[in-house]
Design a protein around this motif. Sequence first.
Motif, mmCIF file in Angstrom:
data_model
loop_
_atom_site.group_PDB
_atom_site.id
_atom_site.type_symbol
_atom_site.label_atom_id
_atom_site.label_comp_id
_atom_site.label_asym_id
_atom_site.label_seq_id
_atom_site.Cartn_x
_atom_site.Cartn_y
_atom_site.Cartn_z
ATOM 1 N N UNK A 1 66.189 60.640 53.139
ATOM 2 C CA UNK A 1 64.716 61.007 53.281
ATOM 3 C C UNK A 1 64.499 62.236 52.333
ATOM 4 N N UNK A 2 65.092 63.253 52.286
ATOM 5 C CA UNK A 2 65.002 64.474 51.522
ATOM 6 C C UNK A 2 65.132 63.968 50.022
ATOM 7 N N UNK A 3 66.192 63.158 49.653
ATOM 8 C CA UNK A 3 66.195 62.605 48.233
ATOM 9 C C UNK A 3 65.061 61.859 47.704
ATOM 10 N N UNK A 4 64.525 61.055 48.583
ATOM 11 C CA UNK A 4 63.427 60.322 48.212
ATOM 12 C C UNK A 4 62.287 61.172 48.096
ATOM 13 N N UNK A 5 62.018 62.204 48.892
ATOM 14 C CA UNK A 5 60.901 63.294 48.815
ATOM 15 C C UNK A 5 61.006 63.982 47.505
ATOM 16 N N UNK A 6 62.202 64.474 47.192
ATOM 17 C CA UNK A 6 62.570 65.081 45.984
ATOM 18 C C UNK A 6 62.119 64.331 44.740
ATOM 19 N N UNK A 7 62.351 63.148 44.964
ATOM 20 C CA UNK A 7 62.164 62.199 43.842
ATOM 21 C C UNK A 7 60.531 62.342 43.435
ATOM 22 N N UNK A 8 59.932 62.079 44.492
ATOM 23 C CA UNK A 8 58.415 61.898 44.344
ATOM 24 C C UNK A 8 57.785 63.597 43.888
ATOM 25 N N UNK A 9 58.467 64.408 44.396
ATOM 26 C CA UNK A 9 58.037 65.831 44.153
ATOM 27 C C UNK A 9 58.198 66.144 42.722
ATOM 28 N N UNK A 10 59.312 65.592 42.210
ATOM 29 C CA UNK A 10 59.404 65.852 40.516
ATOM 30 C C UNK A 10 58.442 65.353 39.872
ATOM 31 N N UNK A 11 58.201 63.951 40.005
ATOM 32 C CA UNK A 11 56.889 63.137 39.214
ATOM 33 C C UNK A 11 55.620 63.675 39.645
ATOM 34 N N UNK A 12 55.469 64.476 40.856
ATOM 35 C CA UNK A 12 54.158 65.106 41.138
ATOM 36 C C UNK A 12 54.016 66.233 40.272
ATOM 37 N N UNK A 13 55.221 67.063 40.212
ATOM 38 C CA UNK A 13 55.193 68.250 39.516
ATOM 39 C C UNK A 13 54.862 67.877 37.935
ATOM 40 N N UNK B 1 62.449 71.268 43.203
ATOM 41 C CA UNK B 1 62.068 70.104 42.263
ATOM 42 C C UNK B 1 60.600 69.739 41.633
ATOM 43 N N UNK B 2 59.790 70.271 42.265
ATOM 44 C CA UNK B 2 58.413 70.227 41.743
ATOM 45 C C UNK B 2 58.028 70.901 40.652
ATOM 46 N N UNK B 3 58.725 72.330 40.816
ATOM 47 C CA UNK B 3 58.475 73.066 39.581
ATOM 48 C C UNK B 3 59.398 72.668 38.456
ATOM 49 N N UNK B 4 60.546 71.904 38.663
ATOM 50 C CA UNK B 4 61.046 71.344 37.702
ATOM 51 C C UNK B 4 60.401 70.339 36.787
ATOM 52 N N UNK B 5 59.684 69.593 37.634
ATOM 53 C CA UNK B 5 58.710 68.441 37.164
ATOM 54 C C UNK B 5 57.709 69.029 36.470
ATOM 55 N N UNK B 6 57.081 70.125 36.927
ATOM 56 C CA UNK B 6 55.995 70.653 36.433
ATOM 57 C C UNK B 6 56.377 71.377 35.087
ATOM 58 N N UNK C 1 59.380 80.528 37.605
ATOM 59 C CA UNK C 1 59.091 80.072 38.939
ATOM 60 C C UNK C 1 60.298 79.322 39.727
ATOM 61 N N UNK C 2 61.159 78.571 38.681
ATOM 62 C CA UNK C 2 62.544 78.025 39.431
ATOM 63 C C UNK C 2 63.460 78.862 39.578
ATOM 64 N N UNK C 3 63.502 80.056 38.733
ATOM 65 C CA UNK C 3 64.382 81.199 39.059
ATOM 66 C C UNK C 3 64.044 81.869 40.295
ATOM 67 N N UNK C 4 62.721 82.102 40.585
ATOM 68 C CA UNK C 4 62.299 82.618 41.825
ATOM 69 C C UNK C 4 62.400 81.652 43.075
ATOM 70 N N UNK C 5 62.496 80.387 43.079
ATOM 71 C CA UNK C 5 62.569 79.315 43.848
ATOM 72 C C UNK C 5 64.039 79.204 44.216
ATOM 73 N N UNK C 6 64.874 79.316 43.614
ATOM 74 C CA UNK C 6 66.223 78.696 43.569
ATOM 75 C C UNK C 6 67.079 80.385 43.630
ATOM 76 N N UNK C 7 66.907 81.292 42.785
ATOM 77 C CA UNK C 7 67.702 82.456 42.976
ATOM 78 C C UNK C 7 67.277 83.222 43.993
#
Length: 534
Positions: A127-139, A77-82, A453-459
Amino acid sequence: MAKEQQPEVLKVLDVAKTQFYHFTAVVISGMGFFTDSYDLFCISLVTKLLGRIYYHVEGSAKPGSLPPNVAAAVNGVALCGTLAGQLFFGWLGDKLGRKGAYGITLMLMVGCSIGSGLSFGSSPTSVIATLCFFRFWLGFGIGGDYPLSATIMSEYANKKTRGAFIASVFAMQGFGILAGGMVAIVVSSIFRALYHADPYSVDPIGSTVSQADYVWRIILMFGAIPAALTFYSRMKMPETPRYTALVAKDQTKACQDMAKVLNVEIKEKQELAQPQNNRSSKFALFSKEFLRRHGLHLLGTASTWFLLDIAYYSQNLFQKDIFSAVGWLPSASSMSALDELYKIARAQTLIALCGTVPGYWVTVFLIDHIGRFAIQLIGFFFMTVFMFVLAIPYHHWTRPENNIGFIVIYGLTFFFANFGPNSTTFVIPAEIFPARFRSTCHGISAAAGKAGAIIGAFGFLYASQNQDKAKTDAGYPPGIGMRNSLIVLGVISILGFFFTFLVPESKGKSLEEMSRENEDEGDQVQPNRVEVTV
Protein backbone atom coordinates in the motif's frame (compact mmCIF):
# COMPACT_ATOMS: atom_id res chain seq x y z
CA MET A 1 27.59 48.05 -26.40
CA ALA A 2 24.49 48.92 -28.40
CA LYS A 3 20.93 48.05 -27.62
CA GLU A 4 18.15 46.91 -29.87
CA GLN A 5 14.85 48.63 -29.57
CA GLN A 6 12.23 46.69 -27.70
CA PRO A 7 9.54 45.32 -30.05
CA GLU A 8 6.57 47.67 -29.95
CA VAL A 9 4.12 44.91 -29.10
CA LEU A 10 6.01 44.31 -25.85
CA LYS A 11 6.07 48.01 -25.04
CA VAL A 12 2.30 47.93 -25.33
CA LEU A 13 2.20 44.99 -22.90
CA ASP A 14 4.34 46.87 -20.39
CA VAL A 15 2.02 49.90 -20.27
CA ALA A 16 -1.33 48.15 -20.86
CA LYS A 17 -4.07 48.84 -18.37
CA THR A 18 -5.04 46.02 -16.06
CA GLN A 19 -7.65 43.99 -17.91
CA PHE A 20 -10.18 41.37 -16.90
CA TYR A 21 -7.90 38.79 -18.53
CA HIS A 22 -5.18 39.47 -15.97
CA PHE A 23 -7.55 38.42 -13.19
CA THR A 24 -8.72 35.44 -15.22
CA ALA A 25 -5.11 34.33 -15.66
CA VAL A 26 -4.53 34.66 -11.92
CA VAL A 27 -7.49 32.38 -11.21
CA ILE A 28 -6.58 29.81 -13.88
CA SER A 29 -2.92 29.67 -12.91
CA GLY A 30 -3.67 30.12 -9.23
CA MET A 31 -6.00 27.13 -9.08
CA GLY A 32 -3.03 25.06 -10.16
CA PHE A 33 -1.12 26.31 -7.14
CA PHE A 34 -4.15 25.79 -4.93
CA THR A 35 -4.05 22.15 -6.02
CA ASP A 36 -0.26 21.97 -5.72
CA SER A 37 -0.17 23.06 -2.09
CA TYR A 38 -3.21 20.99 -1.17
CA ASP A 39 -1.59 17.85 -2.58
CA LEU A 40 1.89 18.53 -1.16
CA PHE A 41 0.81 19.40 2.36
CA CYS A 42 -2.30 17.28 2.96
CA ILE A 43 -0.01 14.26 3.31
CA SER A 44 1.26 15.68 6.60
CA LEU A 45 -2.29 15.42 7.95
CA VAL A 46 -2.70 11.72 7.22
CA THR A 47 0.73 10.23 8.01
CA LYS A 48 -0.19 9.53 11.63
CA LEU A 49 -3.41 7.91 10.45
CA LEU A 50 -1.41 5.73 8.04
CA GLY A 51 0.81 4.63 10.91
CA ARG A 52 -2.14 3.69 13.08
CA ILE A 53 -3.83 1.74 10.28
CA TYR A 54 -0.88 -0.12 8.77
CA TYR A 55 1.83 -0.26 11.44
CA HIS A 56 -0.02 -1.07 14.63
CA VAL A 57 1.56 -3.94 16.56
CA GLU A 58 -1.07 -6.54 17.42
CA GLY A 59 -1.76 -6.61 21.13
CA SER A 60 0.04 -3.34 21.85
CA ALA A 61 -1.83 -0.62 23.73
CA LYS A 62 0.24 2.02 21.95
CA PRO A 63 -1.10 3.28 18.59
CA GLY A 64 1.00 2.40 15.55
CA SER A 65 3.25 4.94 13.85
CA LEU A 66 5.19 5.05 10.61
CA PRO A 67 8.85 4.01 10.95
CA PRO A 68 11.19 6.98 10.29
CA ASN A 69 12.26 5.66 6.88
CA VAL A 70 8.66 5.10 5.78
CA ALA A 71 7.53 8.50 7.10
CA ALA A 72 10.40 10.19 5.24
CA ALA A 73 9.48 8.37 2.02
CA VAL A 74 5.77 9.21 2.24
CA ASN A 75 6.50 12.87 3.00
CA GLY A 76 9.45 13.28 0.63
CA VAL A 77 8.66 11.27 -2.49
CA ALA A 78 6.31 13.92 -3.91
CA LEU A 79 9.04 16.50 -3.39
CA CYS A 80 11.45 14.35 -5.40
CA GLY A 81 8.88 14.21 -8.20
CA THR A 82 8.35 17.96 -7.96
CA LEU A 83 12.07 18.61 -8.36
CA ALA A 84 12.22 16.44 -11.49
CA GLY A 85 9.05 18.06 -12.88
CA GLN A 86 10.38 21.57 -12.36
CA LEU A 87 13.51 20.82 -14.36
CA PHE A 88 11.73 18.92 -17.13
CA PHE A 89 8.74 21.23 -17.64
CA GLY A 90 10.91 24.32 -17.21
CA TRP A 91 12.99 23.13 -20.16
CA LEU A 92 9.89 22.04 -22.08
CA GLY A 93 8.24 25.43 -21.57
CA ASP A 94 11.10 27.11 -23.41
CA LYS A 95 11.21 24.50 -26.18
CA LEU A 96 7.50 23.94 -26.94
CA GLY A 97 6.04 27.12 -25.51
CA ARG A 98 4.34 27.85 -22.20
CA LYS A 99 0.91 26.68 -23.32
CA GLY A 100 2.15 23.47 -24.94
CA ALA A 101 3.33 21.99 -21.65
CA TYR A 102 0.56 23.41 -19.45
CA GLY A 103 -2.13 20.80 -19.99
CA ILE A 104 0.20 17.87 -19.32
CA THR A 105 0.82 19.04 -15.77
CA LEU A 106 -2.89 19.17 -14.95
CA MET A 107 -3.57 15.71 -16.36
CA LEU A 108 -0.82 14.28 -14.19
CA MET A 109 -2.17 16.05 -11.11
CA VAL A 110 -5.74 14.84 -11.64
CA GLY A 111 -4.82 11.24 -12.45
CA CYS A 112 -2.26 10.83 -9.68
CA SER A 113 -4.42 12.46 -7.00
CA ILE A 114 -7.05 9.83 -7.70
CA GLY A 115 -4.40 7.12 -7.92
CA SER A 116 -2.98 8.12 -4.52
CA GLY A 117 -6.36 7.57 -2.91
CA LEU A 118 -6.74 4.21 -4.64
CA SER A 119 -3.46 2.83 -3.31
CA PHE A 120 -4.43 -0.72 -2.46
CA GLY A 121 -2.29 -3.75 -1.72
CA SER A 122 -2.19 -7.05 0.11
CA SER A 123 0.21 -5.76 2.76
CA PRO A 124 1.11 -2.45 4.41
CA THR A 125 4.35 -2.36 2.41
CA SER A 126 2.54 -2.69 -0.92
CA VAL A 127 0.00 0.00 0.00
CA ILE A 128 2.74 2.45 0.97
CA ALA A 129 4.79 1.54 -2.13
CA THR A 130 1.80 2.19 -4.40
CA LEU A 131 1.07 5.44 -2.60
CA CYS A 132 4.68 6.57 -3.05
CA PHE A 133 4.55 5.69 -6.77
CA PHE A 134 1.52 7.89 -7.39
CA ARG A 135 2.84 10.64 -5.10
CA PHE A 136 6.05 10.82 -7.14
CA TRP A 137 4.20 11.36 -10.41
CA LEU A 138 1.78 13.72 -8.71
CA GLY A 139 4.81 15.75 -7.66
CA PHE A 140 6.15 15.58 -11.22
CA GLY A 141 3.00 17.31 -12.47
CA ILE A 142 3.05 19.80 -9.61
CA GLY A 143 6.65 20.65 -10.45
CA GLY A 144 5.67 21.73 -13.95
CA ASP A 145 3.20 24.25 -12.57
CA TYR A 146 5.95 26.33 -10.96
CA PRO A 147 7.90 27.57 -14.00
CA LEU A 148 4.93 27.57 -16.37
CA SER A 149 2.47 29.51 -14.19
CA ALA A 150 5.07 32.05 -13.10
CA THR A 151 6.34 32.62 -16.64
CA ILE A 152 2.87 32.92 -18.18
CA MET A 153 1.77 35.47 -15.60
CA SER A 154 4.97 37.51 -15.86
CA GLU A 155 4.83 37.62 -19.66
CA TYR A 156 1.24 38.89 -19.76
CA ALA A 157 1.43 41.42 -16.92
CA ASN A 158 2.33 45.09 -17.24
CA LYS A 159 5.45 46.29 -15.47
CA LYS A 160 3.57 48.40 -12.93
CA THR A 161 1.56 45.57 -11.33
CA ARG A 162 3.50 42.53 -12.52
CA GLY A 163 4.80 41.60 -9.06
CA ALA A 164 1.33 41.64 -7.53
CA PHE A 165 -0.10 39.39 -10.25
CA ILE A 166 2.69 36.82 -10.05
CA ALA A 167 2.51 36.86 -6.24
CA SER A 168 -1.29 36.44 -6.44
CA VAL A 169 -0.82 33.20 -8.37
CA PHE A 170 1.52 31.91 -5.70
CA ALA A 171 -0.72 33.19 -2.88
CA MET A 172 -3.29 30.60 -3.88
CA GLN A 173 -0.91 28.14 -2.23
CA GLY A 174 -2.05 29.51 1.12
CA PHE A 175 -5.68 28.75 0.31
CA GLY A 176 -4.63 25.23 -0.73
CA ILE A 177 -2.98 24.64 2.65
CA LEU A 178 -6.08 26.05 4.36
CA ALA A 179 -8.34 23.84 2.26
CA GLY A 180 -6.32 20.75 3.19
CA GLY A 181 -6.98 21.35 6.87
CA MET A 182 -10.66 22.15 6.31
CA VAL A 183 -11.28 19.06 4.16
CA ALA A 184 -9.62 16.89 6.82
CA ILE A 185 -11.77 18.51 9.52
CA VAL A 186 -14.99 17.91 7.55
CA VAL A 187 -14.18 14.33 6.56
CA SER A 188 -12.99 13.31 10.04
CA SER A 189 -16.04 15.02 11.62
CA ILE A 190 -18.43 13.10 9.35
CA PHE A 191 -16.87 9.76 10.22
CA ARG A 192 -16.74 10.64 13.92
CA ALA A 193 -20.43 11.55 13.83
CA LEU A 194 -21.29 8.28 12.10
CA TYR A 195 -19.58 6.31 14.83
CA HIS A 196 -21.15 8.25 17.64
CA ALA A 197 -24.58 7.80 16.05
CA ASP A 198 -24.22 4.02 15.68
CA PRO A 199 -24.76 2.23 19.02
CA TYR A 200 -23.13 -0.94 17.65
CA SER A 201 -19.91 0.83 16.65
CA VAL A 202 -17.23 1.98 19.03
CA ASP A 203 -14.34 4.34 18.50
CA PRO A 204 -12.61 4.14 21.88
CA ILE A 205 -9.52 5.97 23.07
CA GLY A 206 -6.39 4.74 21.34
CA SER A 207 -8.34 2.84 18.71
CA THR A 208 -8.30 2.87 14.93
CA VAL A 209 -11.59 1.85 13.38
CA SER A 210 -11.45 0.02 10.07
CA GLN A 211 -13.40 2.75 8.25
CA ALA A 212 -10.57 5.20 8.99
CA ASP A 213 -8.91 3.68 5.92
CA TYR A 214 -11.45 5.56 3.80
CA VAL A 215 -10.67 8.88 5.44
CA TRP A 216 -7.12 9.37 4.21
CA ARG A 217 -8.08 8.18 0.74
CA ILE A 218 -10.90 10.73 0.45
CA ILE A 219 -8.62 13.54 1.63
CA LEU A 220 -5.95 12.70 -0.96
CA MET A 221 -8.41 12.27 -3.85
CA PHE A 222 -10.09 15.61 -3.19
CA GLY A 223 -7.04 17.28 -4.77
CA ALA A 224 -8.18 16.12 -8.21
CA ILE A 225 -11.29 18.33 -8.15
CA PRO A 226 -9.83 21.88 -8.45
CA ALA A 227 -7.28 20.70 -11.03
CA ALA A 228 -9.99 19.12 -13.19
CA LEU A 229 -12.17 22.25 -13.00
CA THR A 230 -9.49 24.44 -14.59
CA PHE A 231 -8.36 22.06 -17.34
CA TYR A 232 -10.60 23.51 -20.07
CA SER A 233 -9.67 27.10 -19.21
CA ARG A 234 -5.97 26.30 -19.37
CA MET A 235 -6.32 24.77 -22.79
CA LYS A 236 -8.08 27.92 -24.06
CA MET A 237 -5.27 30.24 -22.95
CA PRO A 238 -3.20 31.51 -25.92
CA GLU A 239 0.57 31.44 -25.98
CA THR A 240 2.16 34.47 -24.32
CA PRO A 241 3.03 37.31 -26.73
CA ARG A 242 6.54 37.54 -25.32
CA TYR A 243 7.31 33.92 -26.13
CA THR A 244 5.80 34.29 -29.59
CA ALA A 245 7.65 37.54 -30.36
CA LEU A 246 11.04 36.84 -28.78
CA VAL A 247 11.46 33.07 -29.00
CA ALA A 248 9.22 31.97 -31.87
CA LYS A 249 10.04 35.25 -33.72
CA ASP A 250 6.47 35.72 -34.92
CA GLN A 251 5.39 39.25 -34.06
CA THR A 252 2.26 39.01 -36.20
CA LYS A 253 0.97 36.13 -34.10
CA ALA A 254 2.05 37.92 -30.92
CA CYS A 255 -0.05 40.94 -31.90
CA GLN A 256 -3.04 38.73 -32.67
CA ASP A 257 -2.80 36.91 -29.32
CA MET A 258 -2.43 40.13 -27.38
CA ALA A 259 -5.40 41.67 -29.17
CA LYS A 260 -7.56 38.72 -28.13
CA VAL A 261 -6.85 38.84 -24.43
CA LEU A 262 -6.10 42.51 -23.68
CA ASN A 263 -8.94 44.11 -25.62
CA VAL A 264 -6.75 46.15 -27.97
CA GLU A 265 -6.66 46.42 -31.74
CA ILE A 266 -3.17 46.11 -33.18
CA LYS A 267 -2.11 46.87 -36.72
CA GLU A 268 1.40 45.81 -37.62
CA LYS A 269 3.54 47.42 -40.31
CA GLN A 270 5.61 44.61 -41.76
CA GLU A 271 7.85 46.49 -44.17
CA LEU A 272 10.50 47.27 -41.56
CA ALA A 273 10.91 43.72 -40.30
CA GLN A 274 14.48 42.47 -40.49
CA PRO A 275 15.99 39.15 -39.46
CA GLN A 276 17.85 39.45 -36.19
CA ASN A 277 21.43 38.30 -36.17
CA ASN A 278 23.09 39.24 -32.95
CA ARG A 279 24.96 37.71 -30.11
CA SER A 280 22.11 38.32 -27.68
CA SER A 281 19.89 35.84 -29.52
CA LYS A 282 22.64 33.27 -29.90
CA PHE A 283 24.36 32.70 -26.57
CA ALA A 284 23.36 29.43 -24.94
CA LEU A 285 22.28 28.54 -21.43
CA PHE A 286 25.36 28.22 -19.17
CA SER A 287 27.60 29.70 -21.87
CA LYS A 288 30.27 32.21 -20.83
CA GLU A 289 28.02 35.04 -21.98
CA PHE A 290 25.08 33.70 -19.98
CA LEU A 291 27.24 33.30 -16.87
CA ARG A 292 28.63 36.81 -17.32
CA ARG A 293 25.18 38.35 -17.55
CA HIS A 294 23.08 36.08 -15.35
CA GLY A 295 25.33 33.65 -13.48
CA LEU A 296 25.18 35.46 -10.14
CA HIS A 297 21.46 36.06 -10.58
CA LEU A 298 20.81 32.33 -11.04
CA LEU A 299 23.01 31.54 -8.05
CA GLY A 300 21.05 34.07 -6.01
CA THR A 301 17.59 32.80 -6.98
CA ALA A 302 18.56 29.13 -6.59
CA SER A 303 20.43 29.50 -3.27
CA THR A 304 17.78 31.62 -1.56
CA TRP A 305 15.01 29.26 -2.66
CA PHE A 306 17.09 26.27 -1.50
CA LEU A 307 17.66 27.74 1.96
CA LEU A 308 14.09 28.97 2.32
CA ASP A 309 12.57 25.58 1.52
CA ILE A 310 14.73 23.72 4.04
CA ALA A 311 13.14 25.84 6.74
CA TYR A 312 9.66 26.18 5.25
CA TYR A 313 9.01 22.53 4.44
CA SER A 314 10.56 21.30 7.68
CA GLN A 315 8.05 23.43 9.54
CA ASN A 316 5.06 22.62 7.33
CA LEU A 317 5.44 18.87 6.91
CA PHE A 318 6.15 18.24 10.59
CA GLN A 319 3.78 20.69 12.22
CA LYS A 320 2.02 17.83 13.98
CA ASP A 321 5.27 16.69 15.62
CA ILE A 322 6.06 20.23 16.77
CA PHE A 323 2.54 20.66 18.17
CA SER A 324 2.84 17.37 20.06
CA ALA A 325 6.33 18.22 21.33
CA VAL A 326 5.13 21.43 23.01
CA GLY A 327 1.99 19.80 24.39
CA TRP A 328 -0.53 21.61 22.18
CA LEU A 329 -1.81 18.25 20.98
CA PRO A 330 -2.49 15.37 23.40
CA SER A 331 -0.53 12.14 23.05
CA ALA A 332 -1.77 9.74 20.39
CA SER A 333 -2.66 7.07 22.96
CA SER A 334 -5.16 9.44 24.60
CA MET A 335 -7.20 9.89 21.38
CA SER A 336 -8.96 7.76 18.83
CA ALA A 337 -7.56 7.85 15.29
CA LEU A 338 -10.32 10.12 13.99
CA ASP A 339 -10.00 12.45 16.98
CA GLU A 340 -6.27 12.73 16.35
CA LEU A 341 -6.74 13.59 12.68
CA TYR A 342 -9.40 16.16 13.59
CA LYS A 343 -7.17 17.91 16.13
CA ILE A 344 -4.11 17.91 13.87
CA ALA A 345 -6.19 19.37 11.01
CA ARG A 346 -7.69 21.99 13.30
CA ALA A 347 -4.24 23.09 14.48
CA GLN A 348 -2.89 23.30 10.92
CA THR A 349 -5.94 25.25 9.78
CA LEU A 350 -5.50 27.76 12.60
CA ILE A 351 -1.85 28.34 11.68
CA ALA A 352 -2.76 28.72 7.99
CA LEU A 353 -5.61 31.12 8.74
CA CYS A 354 -3.68 33.36 11.14
CA GLY A 355 -0.15 33.24 9.71
CA THR A 356 0.23 31.59 6.32
CA VAL A 357 -2.60 33.12 4.25
CA PRO A 358 -2.20 36.72 5.54
CA GLY A 359 1.54 36.60 4.79
CA TYR A 360 0.94 35.75 1.13
CA TRP A 361 -1.55 38.56 0.60
CA VAL A 362 0.45 41.23 2.40
CA THR A 363 3.15 40.43 -0.16
CA VAL A 364 0.64 40.85 -3.00
CA PHE A 365 -0.38 44.29 -1.75
CA LEU A 366 3.14 45.59 -1.04
CA ILE A 367 5.47 43.94 -3.56
CA ASP A 368 5.11 46.63 -6.24
CA HIS A 369 5.50 49.38 -3.65
CA ILE A 370 8.49 48.37 -1.50
CA GLY A 371 10.03 45.88 -3.93
CA ARG A 372 11.02 42.21 -4.01
CA PHE A 373 14.47 42.73 -2.50
CA ALA A 374 13.22 44.51 0.64
CA ILE A 375 10.44 41.98 1.25
CA GLN A 376 12.85 39.05 0.97
CA LEU A 377 15.30 40.62 3.43
CA ILE A 378 12.51 41.42 5.90
CA GLY A 379 11.17 37.88 5.68
CA PHE A 380 14.50 36.11 6.24
CA PHE A 381 15.40 38.49 9.07
CA PHE A 382 12.23 37.88 11.08
CA MET A 383 12.24 34.15 10.36
CA THR A 384 15.69 34.07 11.97
CA VAL A 385 14.57 36.11 14.96
CA PHE A 386 11.49 34.01 15.69
CA MET A 387 13.29 30.68 15.17
CA PHE A 388 15.79 31.66 17.84
CA VAL A 389 13.05 33.01 20.11
CA LEU A 390 11.46 29.55 19.94
CA ALA A 391 14.65 27.52 20.16
CA ILE A 392 16.80 29.17 22.81
CA PRO A 393 14.22 29.05 25.66
CA TYR A 394 12.63 25.91 24.13
CA HIS A 395 11.82 24.21 27.44
CA HIS A 396 10.07 27.35 28.63
CA TRP A 397 7.62 26.95 25.74
CA THR A 398 6.95 23.26 26.44
CA ARG A 399 5.26 24.07 29.75
CA PRO A 400 1.46 23.79 29.39
CA GLU A 401 0.86 27.38 30.46
CA ASN A 402 3.19 28.70 27.73
CA ASN A 403 2.29 26.64 24.67
CA ILE A 404 -0.15 29.25 23.34
CA GLY A 405 2.72 31.73 23.24
CA PHE A 406 4.76 29.16 21.34
CA ILE A 407 2.00 28.76 18.75
CA VAL A 408 1.69 32.53 18.28
CA ILE A 409 5.43 32.93 17.62
CA TYR A 410 5.46 29.80 15.49
CA GLY A 411 2.64 31.29 13.41
CA LEU A 412 4.71 34.47 12.97
CA THR A 413 7.51 32.45 11.37
CA PHE A 414 4.97 31.36 8.73
CA PHE A 415 3.73 34.91 8.28
CA PHE A 416 7.22 36.24 7.59
CA ALA A 417 8.12 33.27 5.39
CA ASN A 418 5.16 34.14 3.17
CA PHE A 419 5.51 37.90 3.56
CA GLY A 420 9.05 37.31 2.47
CA PRO A 421 11.12 34.72 0.64
CA ASN A 422 8.44 32.08 0.07
CA SER A 423 6.69 34.56 -2.24
CA THR A 424 9.62 36.51 -3.66
CA THR A 425 11.69 33.45 -4.59
CA PHE A 426 8.79 32.49 -6.87
CA VAL A 427 8.37 35.97 -8.37
CA ILE A 428 11.95 37.03 -9.11
CA PRO A 429 13.12 34.17 -11.40
CA ALA A 430 10.13 34.85 -13.66
CA GLU A 431 11.33 38.42 -14.23
CA ILE A 432 15.10 38.59 -14.57
CA PHE A 433 16.10 36.02 -17.22
CA PRO A 434 15.81 36.18 -21.05
CA ALA A 435 12.57 34.88 -22.59
CA ARG A 436 14.18 31.86 -24.22
CA PHE A 437 15.64 30.76 -20.85
CA ARG A 438 12.99 32.16 -18.52
CA SER A 439 11.02 28.97 -17.90
CA THR A 440 14.19 26.85 -17.65
CA CYS A 441 15.89 29.19 -15.17
CA HIS A 442 12.74 29.41 -13.08
CA GLY A 443 12.59 25.61 -13.10
CA ILE A 444 16.25 25.37 -12.00
CA SER A 445 15.66 27.86 -9.17
CA ALA A 446 12.49 26.06 -8.07
CA ALA A 447 14.25 22.67 -8.25
CA ALA A 448 16.98 24.01 -5.97
CA GLY A 449 14.18 24.93 -3.58
CA LYS A 450 12.76 21.44 -3.72
CA ALA A 451 16.23 20.01 -3.04
CA GLY A 452 16.09 22.05 0.16
CA ALA A 453 12.59 20.76 0.87
CA ILE A 454 13.82 17.17 0.49
CA ILE A 455 16.59 17.88 2.99
CA GLY A 456 13.93 19.27 5.30
CA ALA A 457 11.61 16.29 4.83
CA PHE A 458 14.24 13.58 5.15
CA GLY A 459 16.97 15.15 7.25
CA PHE A 460 15.02 16.88 9.96
CA LEU A 461 12.72 13.93 10.52
CA TYR A 462 15.73 11.80 11.40
CA ALA A 463 17.42 14.62 13.28
CA SER A 464 14.46 15.30 15.56
CA GLN A 465 13.32 11.70 16.10
CA ASN A 466 16.66 9.95 16.45
CA GLN A 467 18.37 12.69 18.39
CA ASP A 468 15.42 12.99 20.75
CA LYS A 469 15.62 9.29 21.54
CA ALA A 470 19.41 9.31 21.95
CA LYS A 471 19.41 12.40 24.16
CA THR A 472 16.49 11.17 26.27
CA ASP A 473 18.25 7.84 26.83
CA ALA A 474 21.31 9.80 27.93
CA GLY A 475 19.29 11.77 30.49
CA TYR A 476 18.60 14.98 28.57
CA PRO A 477 15.09 16.53 28.76
CA PRO A 478 12.66 15.37 26.03
CA GLY A 479 12.52 17.59 22.93
CA ILE A 480 16.20 18.49 22.76
CA GLY A 481 16.31 17.28 19.12
CA MET A 482 13.41 19.57 18.18
CA ARG A 483 15.17 22.49 19.87
CA ASN A 484 18.39 21.86 17.95
CA SER A 485 16.44 21.57 14.70
CA LEU A 486 14.90 24.99 15.29
CA ILE A 487 18.36 26.47 15.90
CA VAL A 488 19.63 25.00 12.62
CA LEU A 489 16.61 26.45 10.79
CA GLY A 490 17.42 29.85 12.29
CA VAL A 491 21.00 29.63 10.99
CA ILE A 492 19.71 28.63 7.56
CA SER A 493 17.47 31.71 7.54
CA ILE A 494 20.51 33.91 8.29
CA LEU A 495 22.29 32.44 5.26
CA GLY A 496 19.23 33.16 3.13
CA PHE A 497 19.35 36.79 4.25
CA PHE A 498 22.91 37.22 2.97
CA PHE A 499 22.43 35.32 -0.31
CA THR A 500 19.56 37.70 -1.08
CA PHE A 501 22.17 40.34 -1.96
CA LEU A 502 22.89 38.38 -5.16
CA VAL A 503 19.35 39.03 -6.40
CA PRO A 504 18.54 42.23 -8.36
CA GLU A 505 15.49 44.41 -7.79
CA SER A 506 12.99 44.19 -10.65
CA LYS A 507 10.28 46.54 -9.39
CA GLY A 508 8.95 48.84 -12.11
CA LYS A 509 11.23 47.53 -14.86
CA SER A 510 10.26 45.73 -18.04
CA LEU A 511 11.19 42.07 -18.46
CA GLU A 512 13.43 42.99 -21.39
CA GLU A 513 15.23 45.61 -19.32
CA MET A 514 15.83 43.16 -16.47
CA SER A 515 16.97 40.32 -18.73
CA ARG A 516 19.00 42.60 -21.06
CA GLU A 517 17.06 40.87 -23.82
CA ASN A 518 17.83 43.51 -26.44
CA GLU A 519 21.47 44.12 -25.62
CA ASP A 520 23.95 43.45 -28.38
CA GLU A 521 27.47 44.33 -29.42
CA GLY A 522 26.52 44.94 -33.03
CA ASP A 523 24.36 47.41 -34.86
CA GLN A 524 20.86 48.34 -33.90
CA VAL A 525 18.11 46.44 -35.64
CA GLN A 526 14.82 48.17 -36.32
CA PRO A 527 11.95 46.00 -35.02
CA ASN A 528 8.53 45.76 -36.51
CA ARG A 529 6.33 48.79 -35.88
CA VAL A 530 2.84 48.42 -34.60
CA GLU A 531 -0.10 50.73 -34.23
CA VAL A 532 -2.28 50.13 -31.23
CA THR A 533 -5.89 51.14 -30.71
CA VAL A 534 -7.50 50.51 -27.36
